[in-house]
Design a protein around this motif. Structure first.
Motif, PDB file in Angstrom:
ATOM      1  N   ALA A  54       1.072  -1.196   0.070  1.00 50.05           N
ATOM      2  CA  ALA A  54      -0.247  -0.314   0.144  1.00 50.05           C
ATOM      3  C   ALA A  54       0.691   1.206  -0.486  1.00 50.05           C
ATOM      4  O   ALA A  54       0.836   2.648  -0.453  1.00 50.05           O
ATOM      5  CB  ALA A  54      -0.846   0.072   1.117  1.00 50.05           C
ATOM      6  N   VAL A  55       2.017   1.235   0.779  1.00 53.08           N
ATOM      7  CA  VAL A  55       2.677   2.064   1.079  1.00 53.08           C
ATOM      8  C   VAL A  55       3.308   2.140  -0.827  1.00 53.08           C
ATOM      9  O   VAL A  55       3.700   4.064  -0.907  1.00 53.08           O
ATOM     10  CB  VAL A  55       4.112   1.574   1.413  1.00 53.08           C
ATOM     11  N   ILE A  56       3.954   1.802  -1.592  1.00 47.48           N
ATOM     12  CA  ILE A  56       4.231   1.731  -2.616  1.00 47.48           C
ATOM     13  C   ILE A  56       3.196   2.128  -3.769  1.00 47.48           C
ATOM     14  O   ILE A  56       4.204   2.851  -4.947  1.00 47.48           O
ATOM     15  CB  ILE A  56       4.864   0.081  -3.091  1.00 47.48           C
ATOM     16  N   ARG A  57       2.174   1.674  -3.654  1.00 44.26           N
ATOM     17  CA  ARG A  57       1.254   2.456  -4.666  1.00 44.26           C
ATOM     18  C   ARG A  57       0.898   3.668  -4.185  1.00 44.26           C
ATOM     19  O   ARG A  57       0.890   4.510  -4.825  1.00 44.26           O
ATOM     20  CB  ARG A  57       0.003   1.585  -4.059  1.00 44.26           C
ATOM     21  N   TYR A  58       0.685   4.336  -2.982  1.00 46.79           N
ATOM     22  CA  TYR A  58       0.419   5.457  -2.820  1.00 46.79           C
ATOM     23  C   TYR A  58       2.016   6.576  -2.744  1.00 46.79           C
ATOM     24  O   TYR A  58       1.607   7.158  -3.518  1.00 46.79           O
ATOM     25  CB  TYR A  58       0.479   5.559  -1.275  1.00 46.79           C
TER      26      TYR A  58
END
Length: 306
Positions: A123-127
């Motif tokens: 999720a962090v990378i997608r953000y």
């Protein structure tokens, strides 16, 4: 130069609104992502602080740029204010592109070793895949804000701030829920809000600031850039370090669990609001002090600070 309480407040209030919007963008992301899930809410904390640490490099530079511009304004060397502004704008644009590239390459590698939960990491990378491009808008905005604060014409910051809110809130809802983009939608909304606020401030500069009087013509002067950087480098390090410590705190909280990380994000977002007034007055004070020194009124510096 007689800076009364009223005049200080009139200069500081738009700056306050500008800084407040930066905080409200993070809070808006947290509010909407809280309805998506704990993973997304917690991930936005880690990704938001990671992004903020990178952003602070540009913010720290902009403070030094603001001081130099204010000095030239106090000396009534108005054409030099525009010249100094363009050196800062040039540096911040190059820095934004460089940091975007470095983040795309190294962030996934570094964060993989720091984040224990695979769901939070993804999720962090997608953000960050979308949020990091906001630097291309926020860094030029910082340069424009430094110029306006340096010459003590800050009213346009109100318009830019309200534009960011009007764009960010509905766009968050539309992208997160309407298009079901989740945490990626929050990142796109935040970057889009920064782009729109930059457009408002740039339009104001183009229409209302006397380009001839302030020397607003694009040219590179390495000597001036070195002067600004020699002042800015310490504030860049200071602000980056102060936020990096917050990131390490969230990394530690992430190891306790996704819910704990989500709760910590909400608390940090709310508590950050209380720093807005202090940061705005501090930034404006630095600009006004530099104006006084440039005008040769050193005896007025301490009364102003008081």
């Amino acid at each position: 130069m007689n800076y009364t309480y009223k005049k200080i407040w009139l200069i500081a209030f738009p700056v306050m609104m500008s800084i407040l919007i930066e905080q409200l963008i993070n809070i808006t992301d947290a509010l909407f992502l809280g309805h998506v899930g704990d993973v997304e809410l917690g991930a936005s904390a880690l990704a938001g602080i990671w992004f903020l640490a990178i952003y602070m490099l540009g913010f720290g530079f902009s403070l030094g740029l603001q001081v130099v511009i204010a000095r030239r304004n106090g000396e009534q060397r108005y054409a030099e204010t525009g010249k100094t502004f363009f050196q800062g704008l040039f540096f911040l644009l190059i820095l934004a592109v460089l940091l975007c590239m470095l983040s795309k390459i190294f962030s996934p590698v570094l964060l993989k070793h720091l984040i224990t939960s695979d769901d939070v990491y993804n999720a962090v990378i997608r953000y960050l895949d979308w949020r990091i491009w906001g630097l291309l808008f926020s860094f030029p905005f910082l340069a424009l804000r430094s110029f306006l604060v340096g010459i003590t014409q800050t009213k346009a910051l109100n318009m830019a701030a309200f534009t960011a809110v009007l764009v960010n809130i509905p766009l968050n809802w539309l992208l997160i829920f309407g298009f079901d983009m989740g945490i990626s939608g929050a990142a796109i909304a935040s970057s889009s809000a920064e782009m729109c606020s930059l457009a408002v401030l740039a339009a104001y500069m183009f229409r209302h600031i006397d380009k001839k009087a302030y020397g607003l013509y694009w040219r590179i002067d390495i000597t001036v850039l070195k002067e600004v950087f020699s002042i800015s480098v310490w504030s860049m390090l200071q602000f980056f370090t102060s936020v990096a410590i917050w990131f390490l705190f969230f990394v530690a909280i992430e190891r306790l669990g996704e819910t704990e990380l989500a709760v910590s994000n909400i608390v940090r977002s709310v508590s950050a609001l209380f720093s807005v007034i202090v940061n705005a007055l501090a930034g404006v004070t630095g600009s006004l002090v530099s104006n006084l020194i440039g005008a040769g009124e050193k005896k007025q510096v301490f009364p102003l600070c008081h």
